[in-house]
Design a protein around this motif. Structure first.
Motif, PDB file in Angstrom:
ATOM      1  N   ALA A  28      46.827  42.773  36.290  1.00 22.50           N
ATOM      2  CA  ALA A  28      45.747  42.347  35.349  1.00 22.50           C
ATOM      3  C   ALA A  28      45.841  42.554  33.734  1.00 22.50           C
ATOM      4  O   ALA A  28      45.680  41.671  33.045  1.00 22.50           O
ATOM      5  CB  ALA A  28      44.245  43.092  35.809  1.00 22.50           C
ATOM      6  N   VAL A  74      44.608  33.833  37.263  1.00 27.38           N
ATOM      7  CA  VAL A  74      43.293  34.573  37.298  1.00 27.38           C
ATOM      8  C   VAL A  74      42.906  34.745  38.647  1.00 27.38           C
ATOM      9  O   VAL A  74      42.384  35.812  39.053  1.00 27.38           O
ATOM     10  CB  VAL A  74      42.507  33.524  36.562  1.00 27.38           C
ATOM     11  N   THR A  77      44.688  37.721  39.761  1.00 26.74           N
ATOM     12  CA  THR A  77      44.162  39.019  39.275  1.00 26.74           C
ATOM     13  C   THR A  77      42.922  39.194  39.984  1.00 26.74           C
ATOM     14  O   THR A  77      42.864  40.519  40.168  1.00 26.74           O
ATOM     15  CB  THR A  77      43.958  38.589  37.804  1.00 26.74           C
ATOM     16  N   VAL A  78      41.926  38.435  40.214  1.00 23.41           N
ATOM     17  CA  VAL A  78      40.699  38.752  40.968  1.00 23.41           C
ATOM     18  C   VAL A  78      40.851  39.370  42.321  1.00 23.41           C
ATOM     19  O   VAL A  78      40.455  40.348  42.787  1.00 23.41           O
ATOM     20  CB  VAL A  78      39.688  37.521  40.792  1.00 23.41           C
ATOM     21  N   LEU A  82      40.549  43.469  43.821  1.00 22.54           N
ATOM     22  CA  LEU A  82      39.397  43.830  44.835  1.00 22.54           C
ATOM     23  C   LEU A  82      40.203  44.430  46.064  1.00 22.54           C
ATOM     24  O   LEU A  82      41.133  43.764  46.598  1.00 22.54           O
ATOM     25  CB  LEU A  82      38.631  42.734  45.360  1.00 22.54           C
ATOM     26  N   GLY A  89      46.050  38.820  46.678  1.00 23.24           N
ATOM     27  CA  GLY A  89      46.265  38.642  45.331  1.00 23.24           C
ATOM     28  C   GLY A  89      47.940  39.010  44.998  1.00 23.24           C
ATOM     29  O   GLY A  89      48.422  38.300  44.220  1.00 23.24           O
TER      30      GLY A  89
END
Length: 160
Positions: A28, A74, A77-78, A82, A89
């Motif tokens: 991230a 993005v 990253t999300v 999680l 990811g």
């Protein structure tokens, strides 16, 4: 005889899980500022993607290539932040960084397009390795996912 908490069977997965957090946070840390530059059409990302689209013989598609790449980063990253989607990811980050490494190696970008000692290429390689690490730690999830997919594919074939 008492065993160290680091050698107990329960401690190793916890330590590895903590290391996947570190990998997720680093991913991230790298992706977010880079994506701000890509989405904001900063000169350097535009320059890189202009070189790539010209090399791929699709000039005029720099913005689409840049924005699709930023969107994938993005999403990676999300997902990697999680815990319940960390595997996905890492898989997406691995795919995106595989593309980045490929283009650095074979295209006119080269290993040092920013003339900073190859920092961009090295960062892509670090994210690539960290993604493999997360996938390795979460390999039981990956194997279960692959097993479910094989089962679905097998049932689709038998009903056809």
């Amino acid at each position: 005889m008492q065993t160290s908490s680091l050698t107990s069977p329960r401690a190793v997965p916890r330590v590895l899980d903590m290391l996947t957090w570190a990998a997720a946070l680093y991913t991230a840390y790298v992706f977010i500022p880079a994506d701000i530059g890509k989405f904001g059409a900063k000169p350097f990302p535009v320059h890189l993607f202009t070189i790539l689209t010209a090399w791929l013989h699709i000039p005029g598609h720099e913005a689409q290539f840049r924005l699709i790449t930023a969107s994938a980063e993005v999403l990676a990253t999300v997902l990697i932040l999680l815990p319940w989607t960390r595997l996905y990811g890492a898989l997406l980050a691995l795919a995106v960084m595989s593309g980045a490494i490929f283009f650095h190696v074979v295209s006119p970008l080269g290993l040092d397009p920013a003339h900073d000692g190859g920092h961009l290429f090295m960062t892509a390689c670090i994210i690539w390795v960290l993604s493999i690490f997360v996938i390795w730690v979460r390999r039981s999830e990956l194997l279960a996912l692959l097993s479910r997919l094989r089962g679905r594919l097998g049932s689709d074939r038998s009903s056809a």
